[in-house]
Design a protein around this motif. Structure first.
Motif, PDB file in Angstrom:
ATOM      1  N   GLY A  84      -8.340  -3.520   0.394  1.00  0.00           N
ATOM      2  CA  GLY A  84      -7.791  -4.230  -0.749  1.00  0.00           C
ATOM      3  C   GLY A  84      -8.227  -5.678  -0.841  1.00  0.00           C
ATOM      4  N   TRP A 136       0.825  -1.195   0.000  1.00  0.00           N
ATOM      5  CA  TRP A 136       0.000   0.000   0.000  1.00  0.00           C
ATOM      6  C   TRP A 136       0.864   1.252   0.000  1.00  0.00           C
ATOM      7  CZ3 TRP A 136      -4.902  -0.686  -0.965  1.00  0.00           C
ATOM      8  CH2 TRP A 136      -5.446  -1.941  -0.674  1.00  0.00           C
ATOM      9  N   LEU A 172     -10.425   0.496  -1.260  1.00  0.00           N
ATOM     10  CA  LEU A 172      -9.512   0.978  -0.225  1.00  0.00           C
ATOM     11  C   LEU A 172     -10.160   0.919   1.143  1.00  0.00           C
ATOM     12  CD1 LEU A 172      -7.826   4.045  -1.981  1.00  0.00           C
ATOM     13  CD2 LEU A 172      -6.895   1.754  -1.628  1.00  0.00           C
ATOM     14  N   ASP A 214     -11.167   3.509   6.594  1.00  0.00           N
ATOM     15  CA  ASP A 214     -11.284   2.058   6.559  1.00  0.00           C
ATOM     16  C   ASP A 214     -12.028   1.519   7.781  1.00  0.00           C
ATOM     17  OD1 ASP A 214     -11.017  -0.577   6.001  1.00  0.00           O
ATOM     18  OD2 ASP A 214      -8.933  -0.712   6.650  1.00  0.00           O
ATOM     19  N   TYR A 269      -5.503   6.861   5.931  1.00  0.00           N
ATOM     20  CA  TYR A 269      -5.994   5.554   5.470  1.00  0.00           C
ATOM     21  C   TYR A 269      -6.888   4.875   6.484  1.00  0.00           C
ATOM     22  CZ  TYR A 269      -6.077   0.828   3.749  1.00  0.00           C
ATOM     23  OH  TYR A 269      -6.513  -0.392   3.299  1.00  0.00           O
ATOM     24  N   ARG A 320     -12.582   2.282  -6.728  1.00  0.00           N
ATOM     25  CA  ARG A 320     -11.350   2.385  -5.938  1.00  0.00           C
ATOM     26  C   ARG A 320     -11.649   2.770  -4.487  1.00  0.00           C
ATOM     27  NH1 ARG A 320      -5.788   3.418  -6.449  1.00  0.00           N
ATOM     28  NH2 ARG A 320      -5.913   3.291  -8.712  1.00  0.00           N
TER      29      ARG A 320
END
Length: 469
Positions: A283, A6, A279, A16, A12, A275
């Motif tokens: 993934g 990544w 994410l 998530d 991030y 995408r």
């Protein structure tokens, strides 16, 4: 997931909500390959699959035996059959969706991904078709991840890269792991597309594929789209004809499930993923043998929708003999069952929403529980000299399979003029397809039993492609 899969991103974790699925790493010998170093770790969510499978198997077998012994067992089965029958009627009479045919505004960028290993027979044809799609050249790119091929695949890709400017090739090192998931994760930071399209190396795609699929992403909660898979060599023999009918049935059922607010599923080849959604789901999962089925659950757990469409379709080679079919379907069955063992607690918490959870429960009952229960049901029926107690449910399942397969095959031929001979041909294909589908009973029942006894060994078994049209 490997840290080097990544790009660095300070925000991030905030993006998530499912990141906790992959935390709390610890070692579990029963989950690793025999040759895997003990220093490697697995996320805790993916440990103990054998124990979970053994518990489920015990519950299904003991529950089925109990139904034969209690006085209300038959009434329970009839009630279950009624519920499934009502659900089947809802599916049949659901009105098909209408999808937008054009993108309003600018076309989004697309990255087309292909993970290939020893695909010299098919890689040239695929690259030429993907690099010639009807889509603005500056808006899409083609990435082929060469997973350390030992045949002529690297040389062919080098030659094709000289011919097509939008082709990019990533060569993986010999020690790179994770199978297809690992390959896709490794290339992800290098891609720029808002939409990621994933194809197998034997895929055959129509030129207008992107223009027909990308408009479906205009609805913001659509996280992925799966196009119908068709068998390129369908006319070869009984096995390939059966697979062609199976794909038509599968797409029909997936499409109808999404219509009533249920679950649409990814099928690997011909899958399109947003995408942003990918994410947020961390993934592709490298601890599963079916990355598409695993990603299906994680997308729905994060409240994304997956659309399944009949047209356009992506063609692929069907396996041509019983042994190859057995290995392939065992992998599919194991990966499909594995995800229930991995995410059962999140499913029970209704993270998908009531409609999807209910749809998933009924699908699980038909696909996994009933085939597993068929074995003790048959044993008890022989021992007590009576018909199998699950006969009503089994009969309904066969009826649903017949109706769904006939409707799916008819949907594929919807532009043709229907005559009596056409209906007779569809009926013949449906009967042959359902005879072929009986192999799933053996595959499912043996897989659920095997996973309860044998330690899990992660293996990515390659399906050999011959380049057949």
């Amino acid at each position: 997931m490997p840290a080097n899969s990544w790009p660095e991103n300070d925000s991030y974790n905030e993006l998530d909500p499912l990141n906790s699925l992959f935390c709390d790493l610890s070692t579990s010998e029963e989950e690793l390959e025999e040759e895997t170093p003990h220093s490697m770790t697995l996320p805790s969510r993916f440990q103990g699959r054998r124990r979970k499978a053994a518990l489920v198997l015990t519950m299904v077998w003991s529950g089925t035996i109990a139904l034969h012994l209690v006085s209300w067992g038959t009434l329970f089965v009839l009630g279950l059959t009624t519920i499934l029958g009502f659900h089947a009627l809802v599916l049949v009479f659901a009105r098909p969706k209408r999808y937008p045919e054009q993108v309003q505004g600018d076309l989004p960028s697309v990255s087309v991904l292909v993970a290939a290993k020893n695909e010299e027979a098919v890689i040239g044809r695929l690259v030429k078709s993907l690099c010639s799609l009807e889509y603005p050249d500056e808006q899409y790119e083609v990435w082929v991840i060469d997973d350390n091929s030992t045949d002529r695949t690297p040389q062919l890709l080098a030659e094709l890269a000289q011919e097509y400017e939008n082709l990019k090739v990533l060569r993986r090192k010999p020690d790179a792991g994770g199978g297809k998931s690992g390959a896709l994760n490794q290339v992800l930071p290098l891609t720029k597309g808002e939409i990621l399209a994933v194809f197998d190396a034997d895929a055959q795609v129509p030129p207008d594929l992107l223009l027909r699929v990308i408009p479906l992403f205009q609805r913001e909660n659509v996280g992925a789209v799966q196009v119908r898979k068709a068998i390129a060599n369908a006319k070869e023999n009984f096995w390939t004809k059966g697979q062609a009918a199976e794909m038509a049935f599968d797409t029909f059922m997936q499409h109808r499930r999404t219509v009533i607010g249920g679950i649409g599923e990814l099928r690997g080849n011909g899958q399109f993923v947003r995408r942003q959604a990918l994410l947020r789901c961390d993934g592709w999962n490298e601890e599963t043998i079916t990355d598409d089925l695993d990603l299906t659950f994680r997308l729905h757990l994060d409240n994304w929708d997956i659309e399944c469409v009949f047209n356009p379709a992506v063609e692929e080679e069907g396996v041509t003999n019983a042994i190859a079919l057995w290995h392939q379907r065992n992998r599919w069955a194991e990966g499909g069952y594995q995800r229930y063992l991995d995410y059962w607690d999140l499913i029970l918490k209704n993270r998908m929403g009531t409609r999807k959870t209910w749809d998933l429960f009924l699908f699980t009952l038909i696909m996994y529980i009933l085939p597993t229960a068929a074995v003790p049901d048959l044993v008890m029926a022989i021992a007590r000299h009576r018909p199998p107690i699950l006969s009503p449910v089994s009969g309904l399942t066969v009826t649903m399979s017949m109706a769904g397969m006939f409707s799916g095959l008819r949907r594929i031929r919807q532009k043709q003029e229907f005559q009596l001979s056409t209906y007779l041909l569809l009926l013949l294909q449906t009967l042959r397809g359902n005879l072929y589908m009986l192999h799933w009973m053996v595959v499912m029942s043996s897989t659920t039993a095997r996973m309860s006894i044998r330690p899990k060994r992660l293996k990515w078994v390659k399906t050999v492609h011959q380049g057949k049209e």
